[in-house]
Design a protein around this motif. Structure first.
Motif, mmCIF file in Angstrom:
data_model
loop_
_atom_site.group_PDB
_atom_site.id
_atom_site.type_symbol
_atom_site.label_atom_id
_atom_site.label_comp_id
_atom_site.label_asym_id
_atom_site.label_seq_id
_atom_site.Cartn_x
_atom_site.Cartn_y
_atom_site.Cartn_z
ATOM 1 N N VAL A 117 0.751 -1.324 0.161
ATOM 2 C CA VAL A 117 0.368 0.392 0.236
ATOM 3 C C VAL A 117 1.291 1.077 -0.644
ATOM 4 O O VAL A 117 1.765 1.034 0.873
ATOM 5 C CB VAL A 117 -1.063 -0.504 0.890
ATOM 6 C CG1 VAL A 117 -1.682 1.478 0.926
ATOM 7 C CG2 VAL A 117 -2.045 -1.588 1.463
ATOM 8 N N LYS A 119 1.093 5.650 0.185
ATOM 9 C CA LYS A 119 -0.079 6.286 0.350
ATOM 10 C C LYS A 119 0.606 7.973 -1.054
ATOM 11 O O LYS A 119 1.730 7.783 -0.761
ATOM 12 C CB LYS A 119 0.295 6.934 2.241
ATOM 13 C CG LYS A 119 -0.262 8.292 1.792
ATOM 14 C CD LYS A 119 0.025 8.910 3.523
ATOM 15 C CE LYS A 119 -0.696 9.532 3.793
ATOM 16 N NZ LYS A 119 -0.743 11.155 5.069
ATOM 17 N N THR A 132 -6.970 11.343 0.795
ATOM 18 C CA THR A 132 -5.988 11.564 0.428
ATOM 19 C C THR A 132 -5.923 9.969 -0.291
ATOM 20 O O THR A 132 -6.750 9.360 0.116
ATOM 21 C CB THR A 132 -5.480 10.836 1.972
ATOM 22 O OG1 THR A 132 -5.296 11.388 2.482
ATOM 23 C CG2 THR A 132 -3.504 10.385 1.535
ATOM 24 N N ARG A 133 -4.895 10.055 -1.478
ATOM 25 C CA ARG A 133 -5.807 9.503 -2.286
ATOM 26 C C ARG A 133 -3.906 7.673 -2.369
ATOM 27 O O ARG A 133 -3.049 8.353 -1.944
ATOM 28 C CB ARG A 133 -4.723 9.943 -3.682
ATOM 29 C CG ARG A 133 -4.492 9.095 -5.036
ATOM 30 C CD ARG A 133 -4.450 9.462 -6.338
ATOM 31 N NE ARG A 133 -3.296 8.600 -7.394
ATOM 32 C CZ ARG A 133 -2.899 8.843 -8.732
ATOM 33 N NH1 ARG A 133 -2.352 10.325 -8.006
ATOM 34 N NH2 ARG A 133 -2.441 7.998 -9.344
ATOM 35 N N TYR A 134 -4.206 6.564 -2.755
ATOM 36 C CA TYR A 134 -3.489 5.468 -1.864
ATOM 37 C C TYR A 134 -3.579 4.379 -3.580
ATOM 38 O O TYR A 134 -4.653 4.366 -4.199
ATOM 39 C CB TYR A 134 -3.589 4.483 -1.028
ATOM 40 C CG TYR A 134 -4.040 5.689 0.431
ATOM 41 C CD1 TYR A 134 -2.754 5.576 1.328
ATOM 42 C CD2 TYR A 134 -4.795 6.269 0.784
ATOM 43 C CE1 TYR A 134 -2.813 5.609 2.752
ATOM 44 C CE2 TYR A 134 -4.762 6.773 1.911
ATOM 45 C CZ TYR A 134 -3.842 6.502 3.156
ATOM 46 O OH TYR A 134 -3.907 7.198 4.477
ATOM 47 N N LYS A 135 -2.521 3.744 -3.320
ATOM 48 C CA LYS A 135 -1.913 3.199 -4.296
ATOM 49 C C LYS A 135 -2.163 1.769 -4.254
ATOM 50 O O LYS A 135 -1.663 1.718 -2.623
ATOM 51 C CB LYS A 135 -0.748 3.017 -5.463
ATOM 52 C CG LYS A 135 -1.216 4.653 -6.396
ATOM 53 C CD LYS A 135 -0.084 4.604 -7.330
ATOM 54 C CE LYS A 135 -0.236 5.229 -8.197
ATOM 55 N NZ LYS A 135 1.169 5.534 -9.337
ATOM 56 N N GLU A 145 -7.221 2.048 -7.030
ATOM 57 C CA GLU A 145 -6.102 3.407 -6.282
ATOM 58 C C GLU A 145 -8.082 3.469 -5.235
ATOM 59 O O GLU A 145 -8.671 3.399 -5.469
ATOM 60 C CB GLU A 145 -5.430 4.634 -7.281
ATOM 61 C CG GLU A 145 -4.728 4.115 -8.025
ATOM 62 C CD GLU A 145 -4.196 5.450 -9.486
ATOM 63 O OE1 GLU A 145 -3.863 6.749 -8.597
ATOM 64 O OE2 GLU A 145 -5.141 5.560 -9.784
ATOM 65 N N TRP A 147 -9.383 7.066 -3.025
ATOM 66 C CA TRP A 147 -9.432 7.779 -2.364
ATOM 67 C C TRP A 147 -10.567 7.935 -1.645
ATOM 68 O O TRP A 147 -11.664 7.687 -1.056
ATOM 69 C CB TRP A 147 -10.330 9.589 -3.452
ATOM 70 C CG TRP A 147 -9.379 9.810 -4.284
ATOM 71 C CD1 TRP A 147 -8.520 10.658 -5.094
ATOM 72 C CD2 TRP A 147 -8.675 9.057 -5.799
ATOM 73 N NE1 TRP A 147 -7.744 10.995 -6.225
ATOM 74 C CE2 TRP A 147 -7.946 9.582 -6.471
ATOM 75 C CE3 TRP A 147 -9.325 7.899 -5.873
ATOM 76 C CZ2 TRP A 147 -7.446 8.993 -8.110
ATOM 77 C CZ3 TRP A 147 -8.471 6.599 -7.612
ATOM 78 C CH2 TRP A 147 -7.716 8.101 -8.067
ATOM 79 N N LEU A 186 -5.438 0.142 4.945
ATOM 80 C CA LEU A 186 -5.449 1.069 3.947
ATOM 81 C C LEU A 186 -6.922 1.231 4.575
ATOM 82 O O LEU A 186 -7.719 2.014 4.702
ATOM 83 C CB LEU A 186 -5.275 0.712 3.293
ATOM 84 C CG LEU A 186 -6.115 1.737 2.342
ATOM 85 C CD1 LEU A 186 -5.395 2.414 2.297
ATOM 86 C CD2 LEU A 186 -5.702 0.976 0.608
#
Length: 241
Positions: A117, A119, A132-135, A145, A147, A186
């Motif tokens: 994960v 950030k 906040t965007r995560y992959k 992805e 948000w 996450l």
């Protein structure tokens, strides 16, 4: 899996961020609308998800009691049981379907995947909320992805997070990235206002929230309609023939 149902899986362990003046929202329920027309109602630990199609089944999860209810308007029937019972029933039906297909259904790889994960950083505003965007990568490949927004006040409406965590885990395949501890961690970071998956070479937007509104939702919204008959879970989805 429908977008609304997917959102319900997250609700257990998630919180929202309200950049708007929303301290008072915690005193009532809220209604979330998504870009596909589906709607999620949340109040006092109860979650009702429904699609925009008239006659579609809708569901209610009570996180305080750890129960789930599925309602079929066309048949005027409903199923209600614990999340443990529902998960066991789903596994039984999937096994029966696999046997019926004579092994033609694709089987998941038993290889353990490595989930990472990342950030990315601020994801901008969605429906008026900072995100906040995560992959999420599985074996180095981008799979999703998200948000996420975060606000503790709204968690008061969500009830017991352990119930939905259990539900989320049972719906994900054991070898799928969604079942990993990294992905579950996450989910605790915030509430997903937008989700994009990467099933192949192209991105696919699974869901995006367009509005979240404060509401005083009547208790009847989370109950089976009058005149409906309770039925076993197998009858709700039909036998495997």
């Amino acid at each position: 899996m429908s977008r609304t149902f997917r959102s319900m899986l997250y609700l257990s362990i998630l919180a929202m961020t309200a950049s708007l003046a929303c301290a008072s929202i915690a005193q009532a329920g809220f209604i979330q609308s998504e870009d596909d027309g589906s709607t999620l109602y949340v109040q006092n630990g109860k979650l009702r998800g429904e699609t925009s199609e008239e006659g579609d089944m809708w569901s209610v999860i009570d996180m305080t009691k750890g129960t789930i209810m599925m309602v079929n308007p066309e048949e005027k029937t409903y199923y209600e049981g614990t999340i443990d019972e529902y998960c066991a029933g789903m596994r039984t039906m999937m096994d029966a379907m696999s046997q019926f297909m004579g092994g033609l259904m694709p089987q998941p790889s038993q290889k353990k995947i490595k989930v990472e994960v990342v950030k990315v950083g601020p994801g901008g505003k969605i429906a008026g909320y900072d995100t906040t965007r995560y992959k999420v990568l599985a074996d180095g490949v981008l799979r999703e992805e998200l948000w996420l927004a975060n606000d503790k006040a709204l968690m008061k409406e969500l009830g017991n997070p352990q119930s939905m965590a259990k539900f989320s885990q049972c719906m994900a395949m054991e070898t799928d990235f969604e079942a990993s501890s990294e992905y579950q961690g996450l989910m605790k970071a915030g509430w997903p206002l937008k989700t994009v998956t990467y099933p192949g070479n192209e991105a696919e937007t699974d869901s995006e929230v367009v509005s979240i509104d404060k509401a005083d939702i009547p208790a009847s919204k989370f109950a089976a309609p009058k005149g409906y008959s309770k039925t076993p879970m197998s009858d709700m989805f039909g036998p495997v023939e």
